[in-house]
Design a protein around this motif. Structure first.
Motif, PDB file in Angstrom:
ATOM      1  N   PHE A 197     -23.630 -25.225  -1.672  1.00 27.19           N
ATOM      2  CA  PHE A 197     -24.346 -25.013  -0.871  1.00 27.19           C
ATOM      3  C   PHE A 197     -24.258 -23.019  -1.248  1.00 27.19           C
ATOM      4  CE2 PHE A 197     -20.695 -27.833   1.438  1.00 27.19           C
ATOM      5  CZ  PHE A 197     -21.594 -28.497   1.757  1.00 27.19           C
ATOM      6  N   ALA A 198     -25.284 -23.269  -0.386  1.00 21.41           N
ATOM      7  CA  ALA A 198     -26.034 -21.506  -0.242  1.00 21.41           C
ATOM      8  C   ALA A 198     -26.423 -20.860   1.046  1.00 21.41           C
ATOM      9  CB  ALA A 198     -27.666 -21.875  -1.324  1.00 21.41           C
ATOM     10  N   GLY A 199     -25.301 -20.450   1.416  1.00 23.42           N
ATOM     11  CA  GLY A 199     -25.639 -20.087   1.999  1.00 23.42           C
ATOM     12  C   GLY A 199     -25.517 -19.911   3.423  1.00 23.42           C
ATOM     13  N   LYS A 200     -26.047 -19.272   5.168  1.00 22.98           N
ATOM     14  CA  LYS A 200     -26.088 -20.187   5.993  1.00 22.98           C
ATOM     15  C   LYS A 200     -27.854 -20.963   5.995  1.00 22.98           C
ATOM     16  CE  LYS A 200     -24.023 -16.218   7.986  1.00 22.98           C
ATOM     17  NZ  LYS A 200     -24.318 -15.368   9.179  1.00 22.98           N
ATOM     18  N   GLY A 201     -27.692 -22.148   7.120  1.00 23.42           N
ATOM     19  CA  GLY A 201     -27.852 -22.690   7.134  1.00 23.42           C
ATOM     20  C   GLY A 201     -28.549 -23.202   8.651  1.00 23.42           C
ATOM     21  N   GLU A 202     -28.632 -24.814   8.795  1.00 25.66           N
ATOM     22  CA  GLU A 202     -28.784 -26.180   9.978  1.00 25.66           C
ATOM     23  C   GLU A 202     -27.997 -27.072   9.332  1.00 25.66           C
ATOM     24  OE1 GLU A 202     -31.776 -25.649  12.153  1.00 25.66           O
ATOM     25  OE2 GLU A 202     -32.325 -23.335  11.967  1.00 25.66           O
ATOM     26  N   GLY A 203     -27.895 -26.575   8.198  1.00 26.79           N
ATOM     27  CA  GLY A 203     -27.296 -28.227   7.288  1.00 26.79           C
ATOM     28  C   GLY A 203     -27.915 -28.945   6.253  1.00 26.79           C
ATOM     29  N   PHE A 204     -28.556 -29.871   6.124  1.00 28.46           N
ATOM     30  CA  PHE A 204     -28.805 -31.066   4.942  1.00 28.46           C
ATOM     31  C   PHE A 204     -29.331 -32.492   5.789  1.00 28.46           C
ATOM     32  CE2 PHE A 204     -23.822 -29.847   4.766  1.00 28.46           C
ATOM     33  CZ  PHE A 204     -23.782 -31.399   4.364  1.00 28.46           C
ATOM     34  N   ARG A 205     -29.419 -33.103   4.889  1.00 27.01           N
ATOM     35  CA  ARG A 205     -30.211 -34.163   3.939  1.00 27.01           C
ATOM     36  C   ARG A 205     -28.825 -34.904   3.251  1.00 27.01           C
ATOM     37  NH1 ARG A 205     -33.140 -35.905   7.854  1.00 27.01           N
ATOM     38  NH2 ARG A 205     -33.607 -37.612   7.023  1.00 27.01           N
ATOM     39  N   LEU A 206     -28.291 -35.800   3.834  1.00 29.67           N
ATOM     40  CA  LEU A 206     -27.564 -36.841   3.266  1.00 29.67           C
ATOM     41  C   LEU A 206     -27.624 -38.526   3.180  1.00 29.67           C
ATOM     42  CD1 LEU A 206     -25.624 -36.752   1.250  1.00 29.67           C
ATOM     43  CD2 LEU A 206     -23.470 -36.462   3.077  1.00 29.67           C
ATOM     44  N   GLY A 207     -27.686 -39.508   2.416  1.00 29.14           N
ATOM     45  CA  GLY A 207     -28.261 -40.391   2.892  1.00 29.14           C
ATOM     46  C   GLY A 207     -29.884 -40.777   4.065  1.00 29.14           C
ATOM     47  N   GLY A 208     -30.884 -40.142   3.699  1.00 26.72           N
ATOM     48  CA  GLY A 208     -31.835 -40.038   4.189  1.00 26.72           C
ATOM     49  C   GLY A 208     -31.701 -39.693   5.823  1.00 26.72           C
ATOM     50  N   VAL A 209     -30.095 -38.538   6.117  1.00 31.63           N
ATOM     51  CA  VAL A 209     -30.221 -38.694   7.939  1.00 31.63           C
ATOM     52  C   VAL A 209     -29.681 -37.035   7.837  1.00 31.63           C
ATOM     53  CG1 VAL A 209     -28.022 -38.913   8.621  1.00 31.63           C
ATOM     54  CG2 VAL A 209     -28.540 -40.915   7.735  1.00 31.63           C
ATOM     55  N   ALA A 210     -29.910 -36.591   8.461  1.00 35.28           N
ATOM     56  CA  ALA A 210     -29.865 -35.037   9.102  1.00 35.28           C
ATOM     57  C   ALA A 210     -28.266 -34.714   8.974  1.00 35.28           C
ATOM     58  CB  ALA A 210     -31.171 -34.240   9.925  1.00 35.28           C
ATOM     59  N   VAL A 211     -27.738 -34.029   8.709  1.00 33.91           N
ATOM     60  CA  VAL A 211     -26.227 -33.652   8.305  1.00 33.91           C
ATOM     61  C   VAL A 211     -25.946 -32.237   9.329  1.00 33.91           C
ATOM     62  CG1 VAL A 211     -23.819 -33.546   7.929  1.00 33.91           C
ATOM     63  CG2 VAL A 211     -25.119 -35.404   7.246  1.00 33.91           C
ATOM     64  N   PRO A 212     -25.923 -31.602  10.502  1.00 27.04           N
ATOM     65  CA  PRO A 212     -25.530 -30.633  11.020  1.00 27.04           C
ATOM     66  C   PRO A 212     -24.118 -29.848  10.582  1.00 27.04           C
ATOM     67  CG  PRO A 212     -25.561 -31.991  12.929  1.00 27.04           C
ATOM     68  CD  PRO A 212     -24.879 -32.852  11.681  1.00 27.04           C
ATOM     69  N   TYR A 213     -24.726 -28.241   9.958  1.00 26.37           N
ATOM     70  CA  TYR A 213     -23.380 -27.697   8.977  1.00 26.37           C
ATOM     71  C   TYR A 213     -23.794 -25.969   9.277  1.00 26.37           C
ATOM     72  CZ  TYR A 213     -19.315 -26.906   6.061  1.00 26.37           C
ATOM     73  OH  TYR A 213     -18.697 -26.887   5.326  1.00 26.37           O
ATOM     74  N   HIS A 214     -22.903 -25.173   8.749  1.00 26.54           N
ATOM     75  CA  HIS A 214     -23.340 -24.419   9.533  1.00 26.54           C
ATOM     76  C   HIS A 214     -24.342 -23.456   8.002  1.00 26.54           C
ATOM     77  CE1 HIS A 214     -19.259 -24.213   7.903  1.00 26.54           C
ATOM     78  NE2 HIS A 214     -19.907 -22.773   6.987  1.00 26.54           N
ATOM     79  N   LYS A 215     -24.027 -23.858   6.915  1.00 31.05           N
ATOM     80  CA  LYS A 215     -24.474 -24.246   5.537  1.00 31.05           C
ATOM     81  C   LYS A 215     -25.389 -25.578   5.399  1.00 31.05           C
ATOM     82  CE  LYS A 215     -19.957 -22.339   3.632  1.00 31.05           C
ATOM     83  NZ  LYS A 215     -18.872 -23.238   2.358  1.00 31.05           N
TER      84      LYS A 215
END
Length: 163
Positions: free
Chosen positions: A13-31
């Motif tokens: 994880f690298a700082g604040k963000g709106e999430g990440f992609r996992l298995g081709g799916v957008a996963v909301p998260y604060h990093k």
């Protein structure tokens, strides 16, 4: 003939963000995840496993992280390229089993969508794709919430007419 390959990937994880992609799916998260491409650890592990099953090296050999062509690359596209390489070599995927290791966020709500997105990308039935999520019981870098890891096993068979 059948062959099996194992893949692994990790991103911090690298700082604040709106999430990440996992298995081709957008996963909301604060990093966000630090990565050269889109950082989809599950699809990277699957791609690595597919390459291993086909005896074609690893993801770093085909999509090196110091090559600007792969900057912000969509991991579905990397998997699609790898599937073409596998087909050219006479291999087709049969099934995939992936495990994501993360203390947070909770991934259960996204597992079905990850299975479907992966199945669609690999032209497999959803029943041929399994995705699991677990924690490391607060141990190690994933347990401290510093990043996410994924492992995958991919089974391939000779394409019809290839032996």
């Amino acid at each position: 003939m059948i062959r099996i390959g194992q893949g692994f990937d990790v991103h911090r994880f690298a700082g604040k963000g709106e999430g990440f992609r996992l298995g081709g799916v957008a996963v909301p998260y604060h990093k966000r995840l630090e990565a050269h491409s889109d950082g989809d650890v599950l699809l990277h592990a699957i791609t690595d496993g597919l390459l291993g099953a086909c005896g074609m090296g690893d993801i770093g050999r085909h999509f090196p992280d110091d090559d600007p062509r792969w900057r912000d690359a969509d991991s579905i596209g990397l998997l699609a390229s790898t599937l073409r390489l596998a087909a050219e070599a006479g291999w087709v995927p049969v099934n995939v089993d992936g495990t994501v290791i993360a203390q947070a966020p909770k991934l259960a709500p996204y597992i079905g969508a990850m299975r479907q997105a992966t199945a669609d990308a690999m032209e497999l039935s959803p029943g041929a794709v399994n995705v699991k999520a677990t924690t490391s019981e607060r141990l190690g870098f994933t347990g401290r919430g510093e990043g996410i890891a994924a492992m995958a096993v991919v089974l391939v068979e000779s394409a019809p007419g290839r032996g």
